[in-house]
Scaffold this motif. Structure first.
Motif, short mmCIF file in Angstrom:
data_model
loop_
_atom_site.label_atom_id
_atom_site.label_comp_id
_atom_site.label_asym_id
_atom_site.label_seq_id
_atom_site.Cartn_x
_atom_site.Cartn_y
_atom_site.Cartn_z
N THR A 228 0.55 -1.95 -0.45
CA THR A 228 -0.08 0.09 -0.12
C THR A 228 0.77 1.45 0.12
O THR A 228 1.12 2.22 -0.65
CB THR A 228 -0.76 -0.04 0.79
N CYS A 231 2.92 1.71 -3.56
CA CYS A 231 1.54 2.00 -4.13
C CYS A 231 1.25 3.75 -4.14
O CYS A 231 1.39 4.30 -5.42
CB CYS A 231 1.08 0.95 -4.23
N GLU A 232 1.31 4.04 -3.02
CA GLU A 232 0.88 5.44 -2.58
C GLU A 232 1.72 6.72 -3.45
O GLU A 232 1.46 7.18 -3.55
CB GLU A 232 0.41 5.53 -1.44
N SER A 289 -4.15 -5.45 -5.15
CA SER A 289 -5.66 -6.04 -4.84
C SER A 289 -6.08 -5.72 -3.45
O SER A 289 -7.08 -4.99 -3.20
CB SER A 289 -6.49 -6.95 -5.26
N SER A 291 -4.00 -4.94 -0.80
CA SER A 291 -3.34 -3.47 -0.70
C SER A 291 -4.98 -2.52 -1.00
O SER A 291 -5.01 -1.94 0.13
CB SER A 291 -2.57 -2.92 -1.28
N LEU A 292 -5.55 -2.55 -1.25
CA LEU A 292 -7.22 -1.70 -1.69
C LEU A 292 -8.19 -2.39 -0.88
O LEU A 292 -8.67 -0.64 -1.32
CB LEU A 292 -6.85 -1.36 -3.27
N SER A 379 -8.16 2.38 -9.41
CA SER A 379 -8.10 2.14 -8.20
C SER A 379 -8.78 4.16 -7.59
O SER A 379 -8.60 4.09 -7.15
CB SER A 379 -6.53 2.05 -7.74
N ARG A 382 -5.75 6.69 -6.53
CA ARG A 382 -5.77 6.50 -5.15
C ARG A 382 -4.38 5.41 -5.43
O ARG A 382 -3.07 6.05 -4.41
CB ARG A 382 -6.35 5.09 -4.33
N TYR A 383 -3.85 5.32 -6.65
CA TYR A 383 -2.26 4.65 -6.47
C TYR A 383 -1.81 5.36 -8.04
O TYR A 383 -2.78 5.16 -8.03
CB TYR A 383 -1.93 3.48 -6.78
N LEU A 419 -14.30 1.24 -4.72
CA LEU A 419 -13.32 2.69 -4.48
C LEU A 419 -14.11 3.61 -4.79
O LEU A 419 -13.25 4.88 -4.65
CB LEU A 419 -11.77 2.36 -4.83
#
Ligand SMILES: O=C(O)CCC(=O)C(=O)O
Ligand SMILES: [Fe+2]
Length: 468
Positions: A228, A231-232, A289, A291-292, A379, A382-383, A419
């Motif tokens: 997470t 990716c963020e 997936s 992690s989201l 996402s 978000r990512y 999301l």
């Protein structure tokens, strides 16, 4: 240089050098030679030994050649890429042999035209009569020159220049290129010199920061948190302990490297590699997936049936001036996920982080993972699909193999419903992937902003899409 083995090596090099010089001088091409074989042997031996002992030049170093401008983009005002690529599509490998062959032929023609022997530099350099013998050795140190129609020609001004790599002593040779007799530095062909605003400004690249390294064998919650965060924050990360056999990775890099020399090679390795990476992609999509906060198979489900798995092999030859050009221009990857393998020895990949370029130094036995545009959309922003580029290296060529996973053209892509909520309204509208590709093509020639074309803007509570 004091131990016995290096002395033996020097003697061996001297012998080889002298032997090949004799071959040249005794050939009919040099009828003007008035020296006896013994006299010549003595001069050659002394001169060669001096040079070899001083480590000024590895005379017997294998002469490699590289086409710097392997691929010139015709037309358009896009930034030129100095890399060369091979596409592997859908498990059917679209290796464009014709192009490789054309490149190979072009290179060989140039080499032949210039009168180079690929295997024995000494022969060519010393293809002169007695008077020039001393000078020819000096030329070897001060700036590479070759005989063309009986005259010495600088290597530097060859149109669509190529770089010569002289074995272990490459650095010294390259430095001597820079100090050519006429004091002109070896430079890139004009076509590949970027406008100042597009140059890499290498001194500003951060070496303090790099992308995170994620160990896929760590316990699951910790792993998900790391993913997470990576990716963020970065949109890029290394993975280690990924399960793809090391030996296969090594073979793949060798196969790619060979592929740029020989057109028909090692396809079995490609197939085997593609299968392994496809498996790894499955694992990564599962982790991303989760992690989201989504179900493990969510992303792959959204990316649809018959996904496209594409490979691109990049070869960046050594470049005389990495400040003036880019190996691969600034871009984001258009599909959903990229697994990149890069050679261990040379870095070149750079990634934007907090507005600054950072260097992605190779981590042995790792893959670099980065998120593509489709993942950013899925996402709901978000990512991030992060801008990156590849810079060239002055001394060493670099190889990387990128494998991209993306949807097929008929798949609908848009922010995943889970999301999207009041707090996080949809950032993008839904589109068919073919639309995205059309938009990509439409924007060709400019620095693309493809995702942005599908962005939804929220003005005074009224929602509208930015695509016409
Ligand atoms: O060679 C690299 O490290 C970058 C490759 C890349 O970004 C690509 O193939 O899309
Ligand atoms: Fe890329």
């Amino acid at each position: 240089m004091n131990n016995v083995s290096s002395c033996d090596k020097i003697d061996e090099d001297v012998d080889q050098c002298v032997e090949s010089c004799h071959k040249v001088f005794s050939s009919e091409e040099n009828p003007s030679s008035s020296m006896t074989s013994e006299e010549m042997d003595k001069i050659l031996r002394e001169k060669a030994k001096d040079l070899i002992v001083e480590e000024k030049v590895d005379l017997m170093g294998k002469l490699l050649y590289h086409e710097v401008m392997a691929k010139k983009i015709d037309g358009g005002d896009d930034e030129p890429d100095t890399g060369n690529s091979v596409e592997i599509d859908d498990g059917k490998f679209l290796i464009s042999d014709d192009n490789i062959k054309k490149d190979e032929e072009a290179i060989l023609n140039k080499v032949v035209e210039m009168g180079f022997s690929l295997n024995n530099l000494t022969e060519e350099i010393l293809k002169v009569n007695d008077y020039n013998l001393e000078h020819s050795m000096e030329y070897l140190l001060s700036g590479l020159q070759v005989i063309k129609d009986g005259n010495w020609v600088d290597v530097k001004p060859i149109p669509d220049s190529f770089v010569i790599n002289l074995g272990d002593q490459l650095q010294k040779i390259m430095e001597s290129f820079q100090m050519a007799k006429d004091n002109t530095p070896l430079s890139l062909t004009q076509n590949f010199i970027l406008p100042e605003s597009n140059r890499p400004q290498l001194s500003k690249v951060s070496t303090l920061d790099s992308i995170p390294i994620i160990d896929l064998s760590t316990p699951s919650q910790f792993l998900l948190d790391k993913i997470t965060q990576a990716c963020e924050e970065y949109g890029f990360f290394h993975i280690i302990n990924h399960g793809v056999p090391q030996n296969l990775c090594k073979r793949m890099l060798t196969a790619i490297s060979d592929l740029f020399k020989l057109p028909h090679q090692e396809r079995e390795t490609f197939v085997e590699y593609a299968k392994e990476i496809n498996k790894l992609m499955g694992t990564l999509f599962g982790l991303i997936s989760q992690s989201l906060g989504l179900e493990k198979n969510c992303l792959q489900r959204k990316l649809g049936e018959k996904p496209r798995l594409k490979a691109q092999a990049n070869f960046y030859p050594p470049c005389p001036d990495p400040e003036l050009t880019l190996g691969l221009s600034v871009h984001t990857d258009l599909p959903a996920l990229t697994v990149l393998m890069q050679s261990d020895e040379v870095s070149g990949l750079q990634v934007i982080k907090d507005g600054k370029w950072i260097d992605v130094k190779p981590v042995p036995h790792s893959f670099v993972i980065n998120l593509g545009d489709q993942l950013q959309v899925l996402s709901n922003g978000r990512y991030k699909s992060v801008h990156h580029r590849a810079v060239t290296n002055k001394m060493l060529g670099r190889i990387s193999v990128a494998m991209f996973y993306g949807p097929n053209i008929n798949t609908w892509i848009g922010p995943i419903e889970e999301l999207v909520d009041e707090e996080h309204p949809a950032v993008y509208r839904r589109y068919k992937f073919s639309e995205f590709l059309d938009e990509f093509a439409r924007q060709e020639g400019t620095r693309r902003r493809v995702k942005e074309a599908f962005q939804i803007s929220y003005d005074h509570g009224i929602c509208s899409s930015s695509t016409p």
